[in-house]
Design an enzyme around this catalytic site. Structure first.
Site, PDB file in Angstrom:
ATOM      1  N   LYS A  32      -4.792  -3.647 -45.571  1.00  0.00           N
ATOM      2  CA  LYS A  32      -5.984  -2.793 -45.685  1.00  0.00           C
ATOM      3  C   LYS A  32      -7.023  -3.160 -44.644  1.00  0.00           C
ATOM      4  O   LYS A  32      -7.645  -2.283 -44.051  1.00  0.00           O
ATOM      5  CB  LYS A  32      -6.624  -2.921 -47.085  1.00  0.00           C
ATOM      6  CG  LYS A  32      -5.724  -2.420 -48.185  1.00  0.00           C
ATOM      7  CD  LYS A  32      -6.272  -1.201 -48.891  1.00  0.00           C
ATOM      8  CE  LYS A  32      -5.206  -0.730 -49.879  1.00  0.00           C
ATOM      9  NZ  LYS A  32      -5.501   0.461 -50.598  1.00  0.00           N
ATOM     10  N   LYS A  56       8.883   5.354 -48.416  1.00  0.00           N
ATOM     11  CA  LYS A  56       9.114   5.409 -49.858  1.00  0.00           C
ATOM     12  C   LYS A  56       8.294   6.525 -50.523  1.00  0.00           C
ATOM     13  O   LYS A  56       7.216   6.878 -50.054  1.00  0.00           O
ATOM     14  CB  LYS A  56       8.822   4.059 -50.510  1.00  0.00           C
ATOM     15  CG  LYS A  56       7.361   3.712 -50.648  1.00  0.00           C
ATOM     16  CD  LYS A  56       7.162   2.550 -51.623  1.00  0.00           C
ATOM     17  CE  LYS A  56       5.690   2.411 -51.947  1.00  0.00           C
ATOM     18  NZ  LYS A  56       5.385   1.551 -53.048  1.00  0.00           N
ATOM     19  N   LYS A  97       2.630   7.413 -54.572  1.00  0.00           N
ATOM     20  CA  LYS A  97       1.479   8.109 -55.149  1.00  0.00           C
ATOM     21  C   LYS A  97       0.533   8.583 -54.051  1.00  0.00           C
ATOM     22  O   LYS A  97      -0.139   9.580 -54.186  1.00  0.00           O
ATOM     23  CB  LYS A  97       0.664   7.144 -56.017  1.00  0.00           C
ATOM     24  CG  LYS A  97       1.247   6.821 -57.340  1.00  0.00           C
ATOM     25  CD  LYS A  97       0.449   5.680 -57.972  1.00  0.00           C
ATOM     26  CE  LYS A  97       1.222   5.064 -59.110  1.00  0.00           C
ATOM     27  NZ  LYS A  97       0.738   3.735 -59.471  1.00  0.00           N
TER      28      LYS A  97
HETATM   29  P1  ATP Z   1       1.008   3.484 -53.884  1.00  0.00           P
HETATM   30  O1  ATP Z   1       1.468   4.777 -53.330  1.00  0.00           O
HETATM   31  O2  ATP Z   1      -0.469   3.463 -54.185  1.00  0.00           O
HETATM   32  O3  ATP Z   1       1.506   2.307 -53.095  1.00  0.00           O
HETATM   33  P2  ATP Z   1       3.169   3.431 -55.725  1.00  0.00           P
HETATM   34  O4  ATP Z   1       3.515   4.840 -55.959  1.00  0.00           O
HETATM   35  O5  ATP Z   1       3.969   2.681 -54.741  1.00  0.00           O
HETATM   36  O6  ATP Z   1       1.649   3.357 -55.337  1.00  0.00           O
HETATM   37  P3  ATP Z   1       2.852   1.242 -57.634  1.00  0.00           P
HETATM   38  O7  ATP Z   1       1.808   1.349 -58.681  1.00  0.00           O
HETATM   39  O8  ATP Z   1       2.614   0.308 -56.495  1.00  0.00           O
HETATM   40  O9  ATP Z   1       3.210   2.711 -57.125  1.00  0.00           O
HETATM   41  O10 ATP Z   1       4.231   0.854 -58.290  1.00  0.00           O
HETATM   42  C1  ATP Z   1       4.544   0.845 -59.635  1.00  0.00           C
HETATM   43  C2  ATP Z   1       5.985   0.402 -59.742  1.00  0.00           C
HETATM   44  O11 ATP Z   1       6.873   1.424 -59.258  1.00  0.00           O
HETATM   45  C3  ATP Z   1       6.327  -0.866 -58.948  1.00  0.00           C
HETATM   46  O12 ATP Z   1       7.212  -1.681 -59.667  1.00  0.00           O
HETATM   47  C4  ATP Z   1       7.011  -0.320 -57.705  1.00  0.00           C
HETATM   48  O13 ATP Z   1       7.914  -1.243 -57.156  1.00  0.00           O
HETATM   49  C5  ATP Z   1       7.735   0.912 -58.248  1.00  0.00           C
HETATM   50  N1  ATP Z   1       7.883   1.941 -57.200  1.00  0.00           N
HETATM   51  C6  ATP Z   1       6.887   2.600 -56.594  1.00  0.00           C
HETATM   52  N2  ATP Z   1       7.364   3.489 -55.691  1.00  0.00           N
HETATM   53  C7  ATP Z   1       8.708   3.384 -55.726  1.00  0.00           C
HETATM   54  C8  ATP Z   1       9.779   4.040 -55.034  1.00  0.00           C
HETATM   55  N3  ATP Z   1       9.549   4.986 -54.156  1.00  0.00           N
HETATM   56  N4  ATP Z   1      11.042   3.689 -55.336  1.00  0.00           N
HETATM   57  C9  ATP Z   1      11.285   2.745 -56.266  1.00  0.00           C
HETATM   58  N5  ATP Z   1      10.330   2.081 -56.947  1.00  0.00           N
HETATM   59  C10 ATP Z   1       9.057   2.390 -56.694  1.00  0.00           C
END
Ligand code: ATP
Ligand code: LTN
Length: 329
Positions: free
Chosen positions: A111, A193, A196
């Site tokens: 960040k 990946k 969100k």
């Molecule tokens: P951000 O986009 O803000 O990084 P995120 O969508 O990656 O958020 P997190 O809250 O960081 O979500 O993750 C929640 C859980 O979901 C964690 O255990 C993370 O490893 C898993 N996760 C998130 N995105 C993926 C993905 N694309 N594939 C598999 N697992 C995921």
């Protein structure tokens, strides 16, 4: 039973990546482990978020956990802020950590390297709070995505430091990193990946997306022009992603899906995956609505907070005694 603990931040809508990479695993562990799953709402305010949004995300998250199959009778589901000991031990952990350790945490480094303004002190010290979240409950395992492994390593160091400085107090936990292959990629940019924070909504399937719209997203997923159906993450990442999704949601091995598609085109595969996702979301959302309408959430959170507080309060009392906060008997 061995104990396991994990948390998810209520910072946005849950997507298929969260389900396949995280929640689905929690569900599969619930019979074998004594599980504690919490909503990390104290972590959600490390970046600014409106109260209304945080409230909605929190309710959605808990309802989705249950709809995805987490059984509140087996798993202790709770809200972090309902258990005051998290904030209490969080401060103790902050004072046990060094600036250098915090500066090495990649999330903070990323960040600041991006030159983002308004990085809060909370974002800097949040790994200390995460260590507290874990150590309060003495779990043996902490299932997390690879991005969180570093924070669990820090937690181990802090546990050992405290144990050495005072006396044996905390179990040193082990990270349980989700298997490779359980990662879901953006449908529009399949080397990134699914996330969100993805800007293009066509790349991400939210668990609360309209099922028909989700099917359309699968139909318009980016693939390649090689024209052969096989699992090749490197050269055909879009196709590999569709195969991963199909396999994760149906339980059919990827090899078996590939074999069924010999000599067939991408369009047909997309149709099947689209239908799988449609059915999955339709079923999940019916369960989600049922959870919301049943009014069970309040009770689940109340019971969860009681169970979690009982354990956490005992631990913080022990810590307070050891560090010299408690002066009465
Ligand atoms: P951000 O986009 O803000 O990084 P995120 O969508 O990656 O958020 P997190 O809250 O960081 O979500 O993750 C929640 C859980 O979901 C964690 O255990 C993370 O490893 C898993 N996760 C998130 N995105 C993926 C993905 N694309 N594939 C598999 N697992 C995921
Ligand atoms: N930092 C994690 C969420 C989280 C967590 C935890 C995970 C907060 N406390 C304790 C496991 C154990 C995240 O950003 N995904």
């Amino acid at each position: 039973m061995e104990r396991m603990l994990s948390g998810i931040k209520p910072t946005g809508r849950l997507h298929l990546g969260n389900y396949i990479g995280a929640i689905r695993n929690f569900v599969s562990y619930q019979d074998e482990y004594e599980m504690f799953i919490f909503i990390a709402n104290e972590h959600a305010i490390t970046v600014p978020i409106e109260a209304k949004e945080l409230r909605q995300n929190t309710k959605d998250l808990i309802a989705l956990y249950i709809a995805c199959g987490l059984d509140p009778k087996k798993v202790t589901l709770f809200l972090q802020s309902d258990v005051v000991a998290h904030a209490q031990l969080g401060w103790v952990m902050t004072c046990l950590s060094y600036m250098g350790e915090m500066q090495r945490m990649t999330q903070y480094k990323d960040k600041t390297a991006k030159g983002e303004t308004g990085v809060t002190a909370g974002l800097f010290t949040y790994p200390c709070l995460m260590a507290a979240d874990i150590l309060l409950y003495d779990p043996k395992y902490v299932p997390v995505g690879i991005d969180q492994k570093q924070h669990v390593e820090l937690t181990r160091n802090l546990a050992e430091r405290f144990n050495n400085r005072y006396s044996d107090t905390f179990t040193v936990p082990q990270p349980l990193v989700t298997k490779v292959g359980a990662k879901v990629y953006s449908l529009q940019n399949p080397t990134k990946k699914m996330s969100k924070s993805e800007e293009n909504p066509k790349g991400t399937i939210d668990l609360l997306d309209d099922p028909a719209a989700a099917r359309k997203k699968i139909m318009s997923a980016v693939t390649d022009s090689l024209g052969v159906i096989r699992y090749d993450q490197e050269n055909q990442p879009g196709l590999a992603n569709l195969l991963t999704i199909q396999s994760a949601l149906t339980g059919e091995e990827i090899d078996s899906i590939v074999a069924r598609y010999e000599g067939k085109g991408y369009g047909e595969l997309k149709k099947e995956v689209g239908q799988t996702v449609f059915d999955f979301l339709t079923d999940l959302q019916a369960k989600y609505r049922h959870v919301i309408e049943s009014g069970m959430i309040d009770e689940v959170l109340k019971e969860g907070a009681q169970k979690a507080s009982y354990i956490a309060n005992k631990k913080i009392a022990k810590v307070y005694r050891k560090i010299g906060f408690t002066v009465t008997k």
